[in-house]
Design a protein around this motif. Structure first.
Motif, PDB file in Angstrom:
ATOM      1  N   GLN A 145       0.844  -1.472  -0.464  1.00  0.00           N
ATOM      2  CA  GLN A 145       0.320  -0.115   0.092  1.00  0.00           C
ATOM      3  C   GLN A 145       1.170   1.099  -0.235  1.00  0.00           C
ATOM      4  O   GLN A 145       0.696   2.189  -0.534  1.00  0.00           O
ATOM      5  CB  GLN A 145      -0.724  -0.370   1.128  1.00  0.00           C
ATOM      6  N   ARG A 146       2.048   1.099   0.864  1.00  0.00           N
ATOM      7  CA  ARG A 146       2.717   1.897   0.503  1.00  0.00           C
ATOM      8  C   ARG A 146       3.691   2.898  -0.602  1.00  0.00           C
ATOM      9  O   ARG A 146       3.471   3.536  -0.807  1.00  0.00           O
ATOM     10  CB  ARG A 146       3.995   2.374   1.667  1.00  0.00           C
ATOM     11  N   GLN A 147       4.051   1.298  -1.687  1.00  0.00           N
ATOM     12  CA  GLN A 147       4.460   1.776  -2.670  1.00  0.00           C
ATOM     13  C   GLN A 147       3.370   2.328  -3.941  1.00  0.00           C
ATOM     14  O   GLN A 147       4.195   3.108  -4.261  1.00  0.00           O
ATOM     15  CB  GLN A 147       4.725   0.558  -3.164  1.00  0.00           C
ATOM     16  N   THR A 148       2.623   1.274  -3.118  1.00  0.00           N
ATOM     17  CA  THR A 148       0.894   1.882  -3.855  1.00  0.00           C
ATOM     18  C   THR A 148       1.115   3.860  -4.001  1.00  0.00           C
ATOM     19  O   THR A 148       0.808   4.782  -5.134  1.00  0.00           O
ATOM     20  CB  THR A 148      -0.091   1.654  -4.112  1.00  0.00           C
ATOM     21  N   ASP A 149       0.342   3.693  -2.863  1.00  0.00           N
ATOM     22  CA  ASP A 149       0.907   5.616  -2.337  1.00  0.00           C
ATOM     23  C   ASP A 149       1.747   6.488  -3.226  1.00  0.00           C
ATOM     24  O   ASP A 149       1.743   7.915  -3.422  1.00  0.00           O
ATOM     25  CB  ASP A 149       0.585   6.274  -1.191  1.00  0.00           C
ATOM     26  N   GLU A 150       3.894   5.342  -2.594  1.00  0.00           N
ATOM     27  CA  GLU A 150       4.551   6.439  -3.251  1.00  0.00           C
ATOM     28  C   GLU A 150       4.674   6.829  -4.907  1.00  0.00           C
ATOM     29  O   GLU A 150       4.828   8.030  -5.297  1.00  0.00           O
ATOM     30  CB  GLU A 150       5.597   5.851  -2.825  1.00  0.00           C
ATOM     31  N   ASN A 151       3.990   6.402  -5.497  1.00  0.00           N
ATOM     32  CA  ASN A 151       4.148   5.775  -6.728  1.00  0.00           C
ATOM     33  C   ASN A 151       2.456   6.909  -7.915  1.00  0.00           C
ATOM     34  O   ASN A 151       2.939   7.920  -8.469  1.00  0.00           O
ATOM     35  CB  ASN A 151       3.426   4.550  -7.546  1.00  0.00           C
ATOM     36  N   ARG A 152       1.771   7.175  -6.990  1.00  0.00           N
ATOM     37  CA  ARG A 152       1.408   8.132  -6.992  1.00  0.00           C
ATOM     38  C   ARG A 152       1.293   9.568  -6.288  1.00  0.00           C
ATOM     39  O   ARG A 152       0.998   9.830  -7.160  1.00  0.00           O
ATOM     40  CB  ARG A 152      -0.681   7.954  -5.955  1.00  0.00           C
ATOM     41  N   ILE A 153       2.111   9.469  -5.441  1.00  0.00           N
ATOM     42  CA  ILE A 153       2.350  10.965  -5.542  1.00  0.00           C
ATOM     43  C   ILE A 153       3.626  11.348  -6.091  1.00  0.00           C
ATOM     44  O   ILE A 153       3.652  12.566  -6.304  1.00  0.00           O
ATOM     45  CB  ILE A 153       3.213  10.761  -4.047  1.00  0.00           C
ATOM     46  N   ARG A 154       4.437  10.638  -6.580  1.00  0.00           N
ATOM     47  CA  ARG A 154       5.957  10.743  -7.854  1.00  0.00           C
ATOM     48  C   ARG A 154       4.687  11.359  -9.313  1.00  0.00           C
ATOM     49  O   ARG A 154       5.432  11.636  -9.272  1.00  0.00           O
ATOM     50  CB  ARG A 154       6.571   9.609  -7.684  1.00  0.00           C
ATOM     51  N   ARG A 155       3.787  10.410  -9.470  1.00  0.00           N
ATOM     52  CA  ARG A 155       2.889  10.892 -10.654  1.00  0.00           C
ATOM     53  C   ARG A 155       1.886  12.997 -10.278  1.00  0.00           C
ATOM     54  O   ARG A 155       2.345  12.585 -11.724  1.00  0.00           O
ATOM     55  CB  ARG A 155       2.007   9.412 -10.849  1.00  0.00           C
TER      56      ARG A 155
END
Length: 234
Positions: free
Chosen positions: A114-124
């Motif tokens: 979940q954290r990796q998904t959130d981090e990818n979304r924030i980077r996008r």
């Protein structure tokens, strides 16, 4: 080689995994150790527990600095820290080798995913803010990227091309013009008067340009708009 006065080598395998801290907040490793050691004479009954405690403490010193998201790298680092150039000697035992196998509890795996998904979304989102919205013509490319080649009809592609031209015109012409119009319209609460202020601004620009708007603006685009600001930005 074992000398006659030496005790036999013993192997300790932890029946249950032990927790090791990690550098990832809220996540611990589960470690299963395999330890070989040799007891000394007059060994106490709790020597095996002392061996396990010592190995666990050494592993924890390394694990606390490791990211739980990269489990293979963390396991290699911990095992490297448990590799002794010479056997470790304590009062009651001699530690020969130690190895560990790391894993993550199911809830920790879900948390990391979940954290990796959130981090990818924030980077996008940061990318969109830095590029897409500062360069709005990339909106068209973004929409095209979400479709496979040939998935869009010719009408849709033509509409995206028209949108790209409009955005380009907006960047060069309408954005500065609208900024000035907003400043002019701030003093009017009536929509009709705000519209008149916009038309007055257009007339002033035509006068400054010798009677016509600058050639960068397509006349037919302006004529198609019921309101000069209605399609200033898509």
């Amino acid at each position: 080689m074992r000398w006659p006065w030496q005790s036999a080598v013993r192997t300790s395998a932890c029946p249950q995994p032990r927790l090791l801290p990690s550098a990832t907040d809220g996540v611990c490793f589960e470690a299963v150790f395999t330890i070989t050691w040799r007891p000394k004479h007059r060994t106490r009954h709790n020597t095996e527990q002392a061996v396990r405690t010592h190995v666990h403490a050494m592993a924890a010193q390394t694990a606390v600095h490791l990211d739980a998201a990269d489990l293979p790298a963390a396991q290699d680092a911990v095992n490297a820290a448990l590799t002794f150039p010479h056997p470790h000697s304590a009062q009651n035992y001699r530690l020969l080798t130690a190895r560990t196998s790391l894993r993550l509890p199911p809830e920790a795996k879900e948390l990391i995913a979940q954290r990796q998904t959130d981090e990818n979304r924030i980077r996008r989102l940061h990318f969109l803010k830095a590029h897409l919205y500062d360069h709005p013509d990339l909106v068209v490319l973004d929409r095209l990227e979400h479709h496979a080649p040939g998935a869009l009809h010719d009408e849709h592609v033509a509409e995206l091309q028209r949108l790209a031209r409009l955005i380009k015109a907006c960047d060069r012409w309408w954005s500065p013009l609208l900024e000035q119009w907003e400043k002019l319209g701030e003093g009017f609460n009536d929509t009709e008067k705000q519209q008149q202020a916009m038309l007055a601004l257009l007339d002033s620009l035509k006068t400054l340009n010798g009677g016509d708007l600058p050639p960068a603006i397509a006349t037919h685009e302006l004529g198609q708009q019921h309101s000069p600001f209605r399609e200033a930005h898509p």
